[in-house]
Design a protein around this motif. Structure first.
Motif, PDB file in Angstrom:
ATOM      1  N   SER A   3       1.830  -4.453   1.895  1.00 42.99           N
ATOM      2  CA  SER A   3       1.543  -3.474   0.707  1.00 42.99           C
ATOM      3  C   SER A   3       3.299  -2.671   1.481  1.00 42.99           C
ATOM      4  O   SER A   3       3.725  -1.177   0.502  1.00 42.99           O
ATOM      5  CB  SER A   3       1.146  -2.175   1.900  1.00 42.99           C
ATOM      6  OG  SER A   3      -0.483  -2.583   1.151  1.00 42.99           O
ATOM      7  N   HIS A   4       4.244  -3.666   1.690  1.00 45.93           N
ATOM      8  CA  HIS A   4       5.507  -2.696   1.028  1.00 45.93           C
ATOM      9  C   HIS A   4       6.179  -3.885   0.800  1.00 45.93           C
ATOM     10  O   HIS A   4       7.247  -5.298   1.669  1.00 45.93           O
ATOM     11  CB  HIS A   4       5.362  -2.358   2.264  1.00 45.93           C
ATOM     12  CG  HIS A   4       7.713  -1.632   2.402  1.00 45.93           C
ATOM     13  ND1 HIS A   4       7.875  -0.672   3.099  1.00 45.93           N
ATOM     14  CD2 HIS A   4       8.105  -1.769   1.429  1.00 45.93           C
ATOM     15  CE1 HIS A   4       9.185  -0.224   2.475  1.00 45.93           C
ATOM     16  NE2 HIS A   4       9.310  -1.132   2.010  1.00 45.93           N
ATOM     17  N   VAL A   5       6.466  -4.469  -0.398  1.00 39.94           N
ATOM     18  CA  VAL A   5       7.744  -5.760  -1.071  1.00 39.94           C
ATOM     19  C   VAL A   5       8.489  -5.082  -1.904  1.00 39.94           C
ATOM     20  O   VAL A   5       8.548  -3.498  -2.449  1.00 39.94           O
ATOM     21  CB  VAL A   5       6.588  -6.841  -1.108  1.00 39.94           C
ATOM     22  CG1 VAL A   5       5.583  -7.319  -0.568  1.00 39.94           C
ATOM     23  CG2 VAL A   5       6.256  -6.910  -2.541  1.00 39.94           C
ATOM     24  N   HIS A   6       9.697  -6.135  -2.049  1.00 38.78           N
ATOM     25  CA  HIS A   6      10.470  -5.627  -3.550  1.00 38.78           C
ATOM     26  C   HIS A   6      10.731  -6.821  -3.851  1.00 38.78           C
ATOM     27  O   HIS A   6      11.485  -7.947  -3.303  1.00 38.78           O
ATOM     28  CB  HIS A   6      11.924  -4.845  -2.387  1.00 38.78           C
ATOM     29  CG  HIS A   6      11.911  -4.216  -1.425  1.00 38.78           C
ATOM     30  ND1 HIS A   6      11.586  -2.259  -2.306  1.00 38.78           N
ATOM     31  CD2 HIS A   6      11.571  -3.474  -0.791  1.00 38.78           C
ATOM     32  CE1 HIS A   6      12.051  -2.057  -1.765  1.00 38.78           C
ATOM     33  NE2 HIS A   6      11.400  -1.732  -0.314  1.00 38.78           N
ATOM     34  N   PHE A   7      11.104  -7.038  -5.127  1.00 31.18           N
ATOM     35  CA  PHE A   7      11.184  -7.564  -6.280  1.00 31.18           C
ATOM     36  C   PHE A   7      12.662  -7.626  -6.468  1.00 31.18           C
ATOM     37  O   PHE A   7      12.728  -7.303  -7.811  1.00 31.18           O
ATOM     38  CB  PHE A   7      10.216  -7.933  -6.753  1.00 31.18           C
ATOM     39  CG  PHE A   7       9.032  -8.457  -7.118  1.00 31.18           C
ATOM     40  CD1 PHE A   7       9.085  -9.911  -6.425  1.00 31.18           C
ATOM     41  CD2 PHE A   7       7.630  -7.090  -6.585  1.00 31.18           C
ATOM     42  CE1 PHE A   7       7.389 -10.425  -6.306  1.00 31.18           C
ATOM     43  CE2 PHE A   7       6.760  -8.682  -6.698  1.00 31.18           C
ATOM     44  CZ  PHE A   7       6.430  -9.424  -5.925  1.00 31.18           C
ATOM     45  N   ILE A  45       4.508   6.040  -7.185  1.00 27.19           N
ATOM     46  CA  ILE A  45       5.586   6.639  -6.757  1.00 27.19           C
ATOM     47  C   ILE A  45       6.483   6.465  -5.441  1.00 27.19           C
ATOM     48  O   ILE A  45       5.370   6.633  -4.425  1.00 27.19           O
ATOM     49  CB  ILE A  45       5.713   8.068  -7.285  1.00 27.19           C
ATOM     50  CG1 ILE A  45       4.969   8.038  -8.845  1.00 27.19           C
ATOM     51  CG2 ILE A  45       7.094   8.993  -7.179  1.00 27.19           C
ATOM     52  CD1 ILE A  45       6.768   8.021  -9.809  1.00 27.19           C
ATOM     53  N   LYS A  46       7.456   5.720  -5.431  1.00 23.95           N
ATOM     54  CA  LYS A  46       8.000   5.756  -4.023  1.00 23.95           C
ATOM     55  C   LYS A  46       9.411   7.153  -4.032  1.00 23.95           C
ATOM     56  O   LYS A  46      10.374   6.635  -5.252  1.00 23.95           O
ATOM     57  CB  LYS A  46       8.774   5.129  -4.324  1.00 23.95           C
ATOM     58  CG  LYS A  46       9.956   4.185  -2.803  1.00 23.95           C
ATOM     59  CD  LYS A  46       9.174   3.707  -1.786  1.00 23.95           C
ATOM     60  CE  LYS A  46       9.936   3.510  -0.484  1.00 23.95           C
ATOM     61  NZ  LYS A  46      10.286   2.627  -0.864  1.00 23.95           N
ATOM     62  N   LEU A  47       9.515   7.607  -2.796  1.00 28.45           N
ATOM     63  CA  LEU A  47      10.368   8.887  -2.527  1.00 28.45           C
ATOM     64  C   LEU A  47      11.309   8.268  -1.311  1.00 28.45           C
ATOM     65  O   LEU A  47      10.388   7.551  -0.446  1.00 28.45           O
ATOM     66  CB  LEU A  47       9.729   9.748  -2.278  1.00 28.45           C
ATOM     67  CG  LEU A  47       8.726  10.605  -3.512  1.00 28.45           C
ATOM     68  CD1 LEU A  47       8.270  11.608  -2.903  1.00 28.45           C
ATOM     69  CD2 LEU A  47       9.403  10.772  -5.019  1.00 28.45           C
ATOM     70  N   ALA A  58       5.886   4.469   4.663  1.00 29.34           N
ATOM     71  CA  ALA A  58       6.476   2.819   4.066  1.00 29.34           C
ATOM     72  C   ALA A  58       7.283   2.319   6.000  1.00 29.34           C
ATOM     73  O   ALA A  58       7.447   1.322   5.895  1.00 29.34           O
ATOM     74  CB  ALA A  58       7.362   3.392   2.720  1.00 29.34           C
ATOM     75  N   HIS A  59       7.689   3.397   6.746  1.00 28.63           N
ATOM     76  CA  HIS A  59       7.918   3.149   7.689  1.00 28.63           C
ATOM     77  C   HIS A  59       7.753   3.891   9.019  1.00 28.63           C
ATOM     78  O   HIS A  59       7.476   5.377   8.787  1.00 28.63           O
ATOM     79  CB  HIS A  59       9.649   2.580   7.072  1.00 28.63           C
ATOM     80  CG  HIS A  59       9.920   1.514   6.434  1.00 28.63           C
ATOM     81  ND1 HIS A  59      10.152   0.639   6.643  1.00 28.63           N
ATOM     82  CD2 HIS A  59      11.089   1.965   5.378  1.00 28.63           C
ATOM     83  CE1 HIS A  59      11.668   0.002   5.682  1.00 28.63           C
ATOM     84  NE2 HIS A  59      11.083   1.286   4.540  1.00 28.63           N
ATOM     85  N   THR A  60       7.764   3.523   9.954  1.00 31.52           N
ATOM     86  CA  THR A  60       8.207   4.015  11.876  1.00 31.52           C
ATOM     87  C   THR A  60       9.671   4.411  11.263  1.00 31.52           C
ATOM     88  O   THR A  60      10.452   3.812  11.178  1.00 31.52           O
ATOM     89  CB  THR A  60       7.886   2.804  12.446  1.00 31.52           C
ATOM     90  OG1 THR A  60       8.042   1.956  12.780  1.00 31.52           O
ATOM     91  CG2 THR A  60       5.898   3.111  12.569  1.00 31.52           C
ATOM     92  N   THR A  92       5.801  -5.593   5.043  1.00 36.56           N
ATOM     93  CA  THR A  92       7.296  -6.032   6.021  1.00 36.56           C
ATOM     94  C   THR A  92       8.203  -5.758   5.886  1.00 36.56           C
ATOM     95  O   THR A  92       9.190  -5.748   6.370  1.00 36.56           O
ATOM     96  CB  THR A  92       6.884  -7.671   6.035  1.00 36.56           C
ATOM     97  OG1 THR A  92       6.520  -7.918   4.571  1.00 36.56           O
ATOM     98  CG2 THR A  92       5.963  -8.299   6.824  1.00 36.56           C
ATOM     99  N   ASP A  93       8.692  -4.909   3.995  1.00 35.76           N
ATOM    100  CA  ASP A  93       9.275  -4.524   3.710  1.00 35.76           C
ATOM    101  C   ASP A  93      10.309  -6.449   2.939  1.00 35.76           C
ATOM    102  O   ASP A  93      11.441  -6.414   2.993  1.00 35.76           O
ATOM    103  CB  ASP A  93      10.439  -4.055   4.720  1.00 35.76           C
ATOM    104  CG  ASP A  93      11.788  -3.300   3.568  1.00 35.76           C
ATOM    105  OD1 ASP A  93      11.274  -2.996   2.675  1.00 35.76           O
ATOM    106  OD2 ASP A  93      11.828  -1.806   4.075  1.00 35.76           O
ATOM    107  N   LEU A  94       9.268  -6.507   2.761  1.00 35.47           N
ATOM    108  CA  LEU A  94       9.406  -8.025   2.146  1.00 35.47           C
ATOM    109  C   LEU A  94      10.720  -7.695   0.609  1.00 35.47           C
ATOM    110  O   LEU A  94      10.713  -7.790   0.415  1.00 35.47           O
ATOM    111  CB  LEU A  94       7.938  -8.920   1.614  1.00 35.47           C
ATOM    112  CG  LEU A  94       7.947 -10.449   1.482  1.00 35.47           C
ATOM    113  CD1 LEU A  94       8.868 -11.129   2.331  1.00 35.47           C
ATOM    114  CD2 LEU A  94       7.007 -10.888   0.431  1.00 35.47           C
TER     115      LEU A  94
HETATM  116 ZN   LIG Z   1      11.256  -0.897   1.422  1.00 36.00          ZN
END
Ligand SMILES: [Zn+2]
Length: 407
Positions: free
Chosen positions: A82-86, A199-201, A252-254, A320-322
């Motif tokens: 649930s946390h990746v980036h293309f 939406i991401k902030l 989206a993070h600790t 994972t912030d993949l």
């Molecule tokens: Zn990220």
């Protein structure tokens, strides 16, 4: 059973014909994180969906079914990251990348680790949408992709210079900067009109500029009107508190840099029913150049934050912030275990919790009749050793084997 098993390699990548049945025979099936597993079970698949699940005695396997031997193996629902980036250069101008190369890149990051769904939390939307289209058309093999498009930044964010962006391996894609509530609403609306899934902030930027609660509320309002989730990147516990009060859905993070989370924060998060994506591994990775004592402090703090949240019954989504971190999720699983999460809790963060949070719980996240046949077959039992979650033998999406380990 007298019929011979077909080698799964012969089935690899095939889209089964409409009336074809595929049966996974003999595994231990975790139908959900809360139910007792079915031992020596059968998952019968037809037309991309699960037609039946049960013990060998309970499930009638049609004569013409193709059989895959899963004895000694573990079967779960397909995983979500649930946390990746293309956002890496490898995805730039995705329409021009040959299918075989895309398949390899998607396998390296997703399907070889059992991920059948991924939520991208900031990347250029038109490019990511094209990648999704190529996957959904069947031309390319990959996970189901959801995306927020580029995240919203505070005005004057003080982003790193191009040389650093290059070193990080990211595309140059200027994210929208918003100075107030009106600009946040307009920027969110533009993205939503273009078809993003959430939406991401970025509540705080490197320059220390931040989004106010009313700016956050304006973006949240636009997303929630369409029933879409809002994710936030915080740097500190104070950022988390502002974002939660502003109505965001997913943290989206600790935030290990800012010390332990206090009771007020944890209670406010609980009261607002937010979900937390811990991303423990990336903070440990970023701290690798620091002194051992500083590294230990980061790990102890983030693990403590997750422990406090999970022990409090808070919802956790695996992520994972993949794209910013190595694709192998084993270290993330281990760190979640260090925070006291059991195999079943970690399985929920990979399956039922994201399916529920993102409105898919009636068709994804469980191994149940009528559900999409998004499945993972593991060679080891993760209830005994959590790292077995990476020992993937097969990944199936909509009943199609989209990854298999050499056999
Ligand atoms: Zn990220």
């Amino acid at each position: 059973m007298r019929r011979r098993f077909k080698r799964a390699s012969a089935l690899f990548g095939q889209t089964p014909a409409r009336n074809d049945y595929l049966a996974l025979i003999g595994g231990t099936i975790y139908v959900s994180p809360t139910e007792e597993p079915i031992r020596n079970g059968v998952v019968l698949i037809n037309s991309g969906k699960i037609a039946a699940v049960g013990t060998r005695g309970q499930v009638q396997v049609p004569q013409n079914a193709q059989l895959v031997d899963c004895s000694g193996r573990t079967i779960t629902a397909g995983f979500w990251n649930s946390h990746v980036h293309f956002m890496e250069r490898k995805w730039a101008d995705v329409a021009s990348i040959p299918a075989s190369e895309l398949n390899q890149q998607l396998q390296d990051m997703f399907t070889r680790y059992g991920f059948t769904a991924a939520f991208d939390l900031s990347s250029p939307w038109e490019n990511t949408r094209r990648l999704r289209d190529r996957i959904e058309s069947g031309e390319v093999v990959g996970p189901r992709i959801y995306s927020t498009g580029l995240g919203l930044l505070p005005a004057n964010p003080g982003l790193p210079p191009d040389a650093v962006i290059n070193l990080m391996g990211w595309m140059k894609a200027p994210a929208p900067e918003v100075a107030d509530a009106a600009q946040a609403a307009a920027a969110a609306r533009r993205l939503l009109d273009a078809g993003v899934d959430g939406i991401k902030l970025f509540v705080a930027a490197p320059s220390k500029a931040s989004l106010s609660q009313s700016t956050i509320e304006a973006a949240v309002h636009e997303a929630h009107r369409l029933g879409k989730p809002v994710f936030v990147h915080p740097n500190t516990g104070a950022d988390v508190l502002t974002a939660v009060r502003g109505g965001v859905d997913v943290i989206a993070h600790t935030t290990p840099q800012s010390g332990p989370w206090d009771e007020t924060l944890l209670a406010t998060m609980k009261e607002h029913r937010v979900a937390l994506i811990p991303t423990l591994w990336i903070w440990k990775w970023y701290a690798r150049h620091d002194r051992r004592s500083a590294q230990d402090k980061i790990v102890n703090t983030e693990v403590g934050q997750l422990r406090a949240w999970a022990a409090n019954g808070g919802t956790v989504l695996f992520g994972t912030d993949l794209g910013a971190v190595d694709p192998d999720p084993a270290e993330e699983y281990s760190l979640m275990g260090q925070a006291g999460m059991t195999f079943r809790q970690i399985l929920a963060s990979l399956t039922t919790s994201p399916a529920e949070r993102f409105g898919e719980s009636k068709q994804r996240g469980r191994v149940a009749e009528g559900f999409q046949a998004d499945l993972v077959v593991l060679n080891d039992d993760p209830s005994k050793n959590i790292r077995a979650l990476i020992a993937v033998q097969y990944t199936l999406r909509a009943g199609k084997i989209i990854y298999r380990t050499g056999e």
